[in-house]
Design an enzyme around this catalytic site. Structure first.
Site, mmCIF file in Angstrom:
data_model
loop_
_atom_site.group_PDB
_atom_site.id
_atom_site.type_symbol
_atom_site.label_atom_id
_atom_site.label_comp_id
_atom_site.label_asym_id
_atom_site.label_seq_id
_atom_site.Cartn_x
_atom_site.Cartn_y
_atom_site.Cartn_z
ATOM 1 N N ASP A 156 70.487 44.377 51.535
ATOM 2 C CA ASP A 156 71.070 44.600 52.858
ATOM 3 C C ASP A 156 70.084 45.376 53.752
ATOM 4 O O ASP A 156 68.872 45.283 53.559
ATOM 5 C CB ASP A 156 72.397 45.365 52.682
ATOM 6 C CG ASP A 156 73.409 45.053 53.770
ATOM 7 O OD1 ASP A 156 73.058 45.182 54.958
ATOM 8 O OD2 ASP A 156 74.555 44.689 53.443
ATOM 9 N N ASP A 202 57.888 49.399 51.479
ATOM 10 C CA ASP A 202 57.662 50.752 50.997
ATOM 11 C C ASP A 202 58.823 51.173 50.098
ATOM 12 O O ASP A 202 59.760 50.403 49.873
ATOM 13 C CB ASP A 202 57.468 51.734 52.163
ATOM 14 C CG ASP A 202 58.694 51.826 53.060
ATOM 15 O OD1 ASP A 202 59.808 52.000 52.533
ATOM 16 O OD2 ASP A 202 58.541 51.716 54.291
ATOM 17 N N HIS A 215 74.695 48.512 58.607
ATOM 18 C CA HIS A 215 75.363 47.465 57.818
ATOM 19 C C HIS A 215 75.363 47.755 56.312
ATOM 20 O O HIS A 215 76.403 47.701 55.646
ATOM 21 C CB HIS A 215 74.646 46.148 58.118
ATOM 22 C CG HIS A 215 75.320 44.922 57.624
ATOM 23 N ND1 HIS A 215 75.000 44.331 56.424
ATOM 24 C CD2 HIS A 215 76.277 44.145 58.167
ATOM 25 C CE1 HIS A 215 75.735 43.240 56.257
ATOM 26 N NE2 HIS A 215 76.516 43.101 57.300
ATOM 27 N N VAL A 226 81.791 57.776 46.852
ATOM 28 C CA VAL A 226 82.258 58.630 45.760
ATOM 29 C C VAL A 226 83.763 58.863 45.881
ATOM 30 O O VAL A 226 84.254 59.250 46.941
ATOM 31 C CB VAL A 226 81.510 59.975 45.788
ATOM 32 C CG1 VAL A 226 82.005 60.885 44.656
ATOM 33 C CG2 VAL A 226 80.003 59.735 45.678
ATOM 34 N N TYR A 323 75.521 27.415 48.505
ATOM 35 C CA TYR A 323 74.780 26.692 47.457
ATOM 36 C C TYR A 323 75.727 26.370 46.314
ATOM 37 O O TYR A 323 76.556 27.183 45.928
ATOM 38 C CB TYR A 323 73.640 27.543 46.889
ATOM 39 C CG TYR A 323 72.517 27.828 47.843
ATOM 40 C CD1 TYR A 323 71.858 26.808 48.510
ATOM 41 C CD2 TYR A 323 72.103 29.136 48.057
ATOM 42 C CE1 TYR A 323 70.816 27.081 49.377
ATOM 43 C CE2 TYR A 323 71.059 29.425 48.920
ATOM 44 C CZ TYR A 323 70.415 28.397 49.576
ATOM 45 O OH TYR A 323 69.396 28.671 50.430
ATOM 46 N N ASP A 352 85.060 30.470 47.464
ATOM 47 C CA ASP A 352 85.838 30.670 46.237
ATOM 48 C C ASP A 352 87.150 31.404 46.464
ATOM 49 O O ASP A 352 88.175 31.042 45.916
ATOM 50 C CB ASP A 352 85.003 31.436 45.217
ATOM 51 C CG ASP A 352 83.846 30.598 44.715
ATOM 52 O OD1 ASP A 352 84.110 29.503 44.190
ATOM 53 O OD2 ASP A 352 82.685 31.014 44.869
ATOM 54 N N SER A 376 81.071 39.990 55.795
ATOM 55 C CA SER A 376 80.190 41.030 55.248
ATOM 56 C C SER A 376 80.976 42.147 54.592
ATOM 57 O O SER A 376 80.509 42.758 53.635
ATOM 58 C CB SER A 376 79.356 41.677 56.366
ATOM 59 O OG SER A 376 78.200 40.951 56.635
HETATM 60 CA CA CA Z 1 84.981 60.133 48.998
#
Ligand code: CA
Ligand code: CA
Ligand code: CA
Length: 546
Positions: A156, A202, A215, A226, A323, A352, A376
């Site tokens: 991404d 890099d 994004h 988390v 594909y 799907d 997305s």
């Molecule tokens: Ca959290």
């Protein structure tokens, strides 16, 4: 072309002073590929000298050679257009295929924040939608909330590595010492401690390109912000390791896009590092044989956004999601009423399943959060559930994971293959009971062999239920390039209650096959269960007798 305008809107947000009045003009000229570059796959067995001579002969240079599928990324001289170079290379008998270095675009739509609730995980009607139009995340979290051994690649725009709600779930490469200028683990990348930036070449995959609007940080948060830390949102995995592989950057001043060569390099990197699932929230309409080959060779679950054109991709495909590959899961977007989002692509063959993709709250750079719309945003929901599956059972095969995700959907009459929307609890539920019919492949002899050798193996099918079961079974081999060939079957068998049937088979390793790992899979599918058993065979050159 609704999507184009929405993408343009993101661009406008990133470059307010530049683009607003010309949004449509810019977006309609969205380029299909990078000028001055070409991707070339040569025929098997062509000598390096011949390749070098062909490339030098028309003044091109090698930017990079991508080992996963042995692809040449070429820089063309300014005198040679991409169109002309395609003709030259495609006419050479040395060339298997040649294609432009295509550009892909993120499948995102920005959305103003108004309802900061994560309805997609648990819908109580808090956004005015339908209660339980969600993926049943709280129920799934009773089974698992993820774990630190699962690595998920997010291909991404990078990720805010220091985000307060993501940093603890950032992947660290155990074989690499940071900042010493040495490729400690010898994987070809220097100081690749937290993923890689393929777009700028890099080791810092930070989500900094303004035109991309954060994004990758947003998709990362849906997979693995988390959980239970008293901050912000929670990922579908509370605990997971996210490997940011940055492919998006600003091209032609205003476009957030990614080139085929960078996408393929990222796929290769994830595969080399043993990553079993990747998030791919991007696409465009050009078909790339090289990208197809790389996805197949990755032998991992490749979850891809269906796209935001509101189109039937069975008729107007977007790639990579469309594909025809077994290891791709293509994802449409639904809203908080379980209705297909107005922008979402669909297709009963090429898409799907669906997952929540409207008003999705997740992380953004700078310790912020916001709501985004797009396939997305639906895609990382499926990746997140795949992460939970891997924490529940790391031995699951690619096909087993895909089967559980597709067969776990809640049927909603959607215009996609399963007609369903992702359900994490149903998907994880398959792992709570013994599979109805299990298959076991047992090698009868060595698993390191040479061309011309005979391999012998036994295949056993066991019915674990107290009822007679009809099962479809087959044995296939997966080649080093990820493609498969059927060896036995498929055939239909009726297994008695609690019964086992088994049979020995033998096969000759064809002379002339390439060396490498060939995985033999036994596969058994019944009405409500699916099982595979993989066995690796190493094909090596025969040692000459002394
Ligand atoms: Ca959290
Ligand atoms: Ca390295
Ligand atoms: Ca190092």
């Amino acid at each position: 072309m609704k999507r184009i305008k929405r993408i343009a809107l993101i661009i406008a947000i990133g470059l307010v002073s530049l683009a607003i009045s010309h949004v449509d003009v810019y977006s309609q000229e969205r380029p299909e590929y990078l000028p001055g570059e070409l991707l070339v796959k040569f025929q098997d067995g062509v000598s390096g000298a011949k390749i070098k001579s062909l490339i030098a002969g028309n003044g091109a240079g090698v930017v990079k050679r991508i080992g996963l599928i042995d692809l040449y990324h070429l820089k063309l001289p300014s005198s040679l257009s991409v169109e002309r170079a395609l003709t030259v290379y495609r006419n050479s008998p040395l060339v298997k295929y040649a294609e432009p270095n295509y550009l892909r675009y993120p499948d995102i739509i920005p959305n103003d924040p108004s309802y900061p609730e994560m309805w997609g995980l648990d819908n109580t009607g808090q956004t005015g939608g339908t209660a339980d139009a969600d993926i049943d995340a709280p129920e799934a979290w009773d089974i698992t909330t993820g774990g630190p051994d699962v690595v998920v690649a997010v291909i991404d725009s990078g990720m805010d590595l220091n985000h307060e709600d993501l940093a603890a779930n950032l992947y660290t490469n155990p074989g690499e010492i940071a900042g010493n200028g040495i490729d400690d683990d010898g994987n070809g990348y220097i100081d690749d401690v937290n993923g890689w930036d393929f777009a700028w070449d890099d080791n810092d995959p930070t989500d900094t390109d303004t035109a991309c609007g954060g994004h990758g940080t947003h998709t990362s948060g849906t997979i693995g912000a988390v959980g239970d830390n008293g901050i912000g949102v929670t990922g579908i995995n509370w605990d997971v390791r996210i490997m940011p592989l940055k492919i998006f950057r600003t091209y032609f001043l205003i476009f957030c896009s990614a080139s085929s060569s960078d996408i393929i390099s990222a796929i290769e990197y994830a595969s080399m590092m043993g990553v079993r699932v990747s998030n791919n929230s991007y696409g465009s309409t050009s078909y790339s044989q090289a990208e197809y080959d790389a996805i197949q060779a990755s032998r991992s679950v490749f979850v891809a956004a269906a796209g935001n054109d509101g189109a039937n991709t069975d008729v107007s495909p977007q790639y990579p999601s469309a594909y025809d590959l077994d290891n791709i899961i293509s994802v449409a977007a639904t809203d908080d009423d379980d209705l297909l989002a107005y922008f979402s692509n669909y297709g009963t063959a090429s898409v799907d399943l669906a997952a929540p993709g409207v008003s999705i709250l997740s992380t953004l750079p700078g310790d912020t959060y916001d709501l985004y719309d797009g396939t997305s945003m639906a895609t990382p929901h499926v990746v997140g559930v795949t992460g939970l599956l891997l924490s529940q059972d790391p031995a699951l095969t690619v096909n087993e994971m895909k089967w559980r995700i597709l067969n776990g959907t809640d049927s909603k009459g959607l215009p996609v293959l399963t007609q369903g929307r992702l359900n994490a609890n149903n998907t994880l539920g398959f792992g709570l009971a013994l599979t109805d019919v299990t298959v076991i492949v047992t090698p009868l002899g060595p698993t390191t062999v040479s061309p011309g050798d005979t391999i012998n193996y036994n295949v056993a099918l066991t019915n674990n239920t107290a009822f007679s079961k009809t099962v479809e079974a087959r044995v296939f081999v997966q080649l080093p390039d990820g493609s498969t060939v059927d060896l036995e079957g498929p055939g239909t068998f009726i297994l008695p209650a609690n019964g086992t049937i088994d049979q020995d088979f033998s096969r000759v390793v064809p002379s002339g096959v390439n060396t490498g790992t060939y995985t033999l899979f036994g596969q058994a599918e019944s009405t409500n269960s699916f099982d595979e058993d993989p066995v690796d065979y190493e094909v090596v050159r025969r040692e000459l007798s002394k």
